[in-house]
Design a protein around this motif. Sequence first.
Motif, PDB file in Angstrom:
ATOM      1  N   ASN A  32       3.007  -0.850   1.964  1.00 12.26           N
ATOM      2  CA  ASN A  32       2.505  -0.174   0.761  1.00 12.26           C
ATOM      3  C   ASN A  32       2.223  -0.717  -0.489  1.00 12.26           C
ATOM      4  O   ASN A  32       1.894   0.085  -1.672  1.00 12.26           O
ATOM      5  CB  ASN A  32       3.449   1.205   0.942  1.00 12.26           C
ATOM      6  CG  ASN A  32       3.738   1.592   2.014  1.00 12.26           C
ATOM      7  OD1 ASN A  32       2.804   2.305   2.507  1.00 12.26           O
ATOM      8  ND2 ASN A  32       4.847   1.612   2.561  1.00 12.26           N
ATOM      9  N   SER A  82      -0.384   1.888  -5.017  1.00 13.19           N
ATOM     10  CA  SER A  82      -0.051   2.995  -5.800  1.00 13.19           C
ATOM     11  C   SER A  82      -1.272   2.914  -6.967  1.00 13.19           C
ATOM     12  O   SER A  82      -2.221   2.009  -6.986  1.00 13.19           O
ATOM     13  CB  SER A  82       1.171   2.756  -6.562  1.00 13.19           C
ATOM     14  OG  SER A  82       1.383   1.278  -6.965  1.00 13.19           O
ATOM     15  N   GLN A 118       6.808  -0.688  -3.764  1.00 11.33           N
ATOM     16  CA  GLN A 118       6.915   0.694  -2.854  1.00 11.33           C
ATOM     17  C   GLN A 118       7.465   0.041  -1.398  1.00 11.33           C
ATOM     18  O   GLN A 118       6.802   0.462  -0.416  1.00 11.33           O
ATOM     19  CB  GLN A 118       5.119   1.007  -2.760  1.00 11.33           C
ATOM     20  CG  GLN A 118       4.912   1.452  -3.935  1.00 11.33           C
ATOM     21  CD  GLN A 118       3.888   2.644  -3.811  1.00 11.33           C
ATOM     22  OE1 GLN A 118       4.182   3.668  -4.350  1.00 11.33           O
ATOM     23  NE2 GLN A 118       2.934   2.369  -3.175  1.00 11.33           N
ATOM     24  N   LYS A 176       8.045   2.782   1.293  1.00 12.75           N
ATOM     25  CA  LYS A 176       7.491   4.161   0.927  1.00 12.75           C
ATOM     26  C   LYS A 176       6.185   4.515   1.722  1.00 12.75           C
ATOM     27  O   LYS A 176       5.293   3.676   1.516  1.00 12.75           O
ATOM     28  CB  LYS A 176       7.173   4.254  -0.506  1.00 12.75           C
ATOM     29  CG  LYS A 176       8.406   4.467  -1.411  1.00 12.75           C
ATOM     30  CD  LYS A 176       8.319   4.978  -2.875  1.00 12.75           C
ATOM     31  CE  LYS A 176       9.304   4.556  -3.583  1.00 12.75           C
ATOM     32  NZ  LYS A 176       8.812   4.197  -4.981  1.00 12.75           N
TER      33      LYS A 176
END
Length: 403
Positions: free
Chosen positions: A126, A130, A140, A143
């Motif tokens: 990940n 974002s 991240q 996540k």
Amino acid sequence: MKITKIETLRTQEFFNVIWVRIHTDSGVVGLGETFYGAGAVEAHIHETLAIRLLGQNPLHIEALHKEMLNLPMAQSSTGAEYRAASAIDIALWDLFGKVCNQPVHQMLGGLCHDKIRVYNTCAGYNYVRSKNIKPVSNWQINKGQEGPYEDLDGFMNRADELALDLLEQGITAMKIWPFDPPAIENKGLFIDARQMKKSLEPFEKIRKAVGDKMDIMVEFHSLWNLPAAKEIARAIEPYAPRWYEDPIRMNSPQALAEYARSTPVWVCASETLGSRYPYKDMLERDAVHVVMVDLCWSGGLTEGRKIAALAETWHRPFAPHDCIGPVGFAAAVHCSFSQPNTLIQESVRAFYKGWYNELVTAVPRIENGYVFPMEGPGLGVELRDEVFEREDLTIRVSTPESL
Ligand SMILES: [Mg+2]
């Protein structure tokens, strides 16, 4: 042959990735990509570049490259103008290959290597996924998508196990960035003894676990000032790293030259540079040893191969970047294979074994620590049918009628 339509595609999930498809009156379609600030890139493509490109012959790649980058506001950089032009340029090379029924590496001059060594950039699934990309907060870890290659968590907490795991897959080089947390904490101004000790732990663990079987590249993401960067460089030297990447902001060849003179370790620069001109300034001052380029940011394949040639002129190796998206990775691999001075290709196993496969029909074959040439005409990758059916997809189109 004429360009009849320019199409851009973005998704909410992969917020920073944008694809461009160049349609022609012969039915052949070229695919390109860039990453970061996708909305600004999309606007520039449709509001400024479309009028310059529609109706033109897509095979006049050099001329169109000039047309896109001779704008008064497109000064050498990795800004939105350069990222937009890069995505389109990559699509034009894809198109050229498809028209000639040859892979892009052939169109660029043909294979210089049978296989190319890769290093693993130890990002997780990940990473940079974002909206708000900022060092450390974009990590991240754990996540969203999960799997066995959460390599950022790996290098921060169990670098020994990670190094062993990579070696088991035949991968003999890894890139890590354990100095980013103190850089963020102290705004890159200084590092204290406790932070230094903690940031050196992964190097210690790797060397203890695998000795000198692993090359370690150190990424600094341009987060440090010059004295702190020099102090850190000295502290890592006993672990014999392969290179130091982007220790300071890449806007001062003089400062980077001072850094390069201060350490025997190679300096790698820089995916953050756009066009060949800043590279020339760095090379003239002996500030860089390994020339890193992101083709999706620095002006596409047309500019990337010139930067590789510039590096060769200074007897320096070339090492294309990948940590952004699947089409950019394919373009980088084609470029790597076509350049005689390619040292190594960046790759992220959490990406090429992970989310890249959700988006495109093919990823480069990587086996036993090496990448192999892509097959088929053009880049050899297309967006998967599923991408066009996504609910979070936005498509914008420019045609001669819409101008
Ligand atoms: Mg980098």
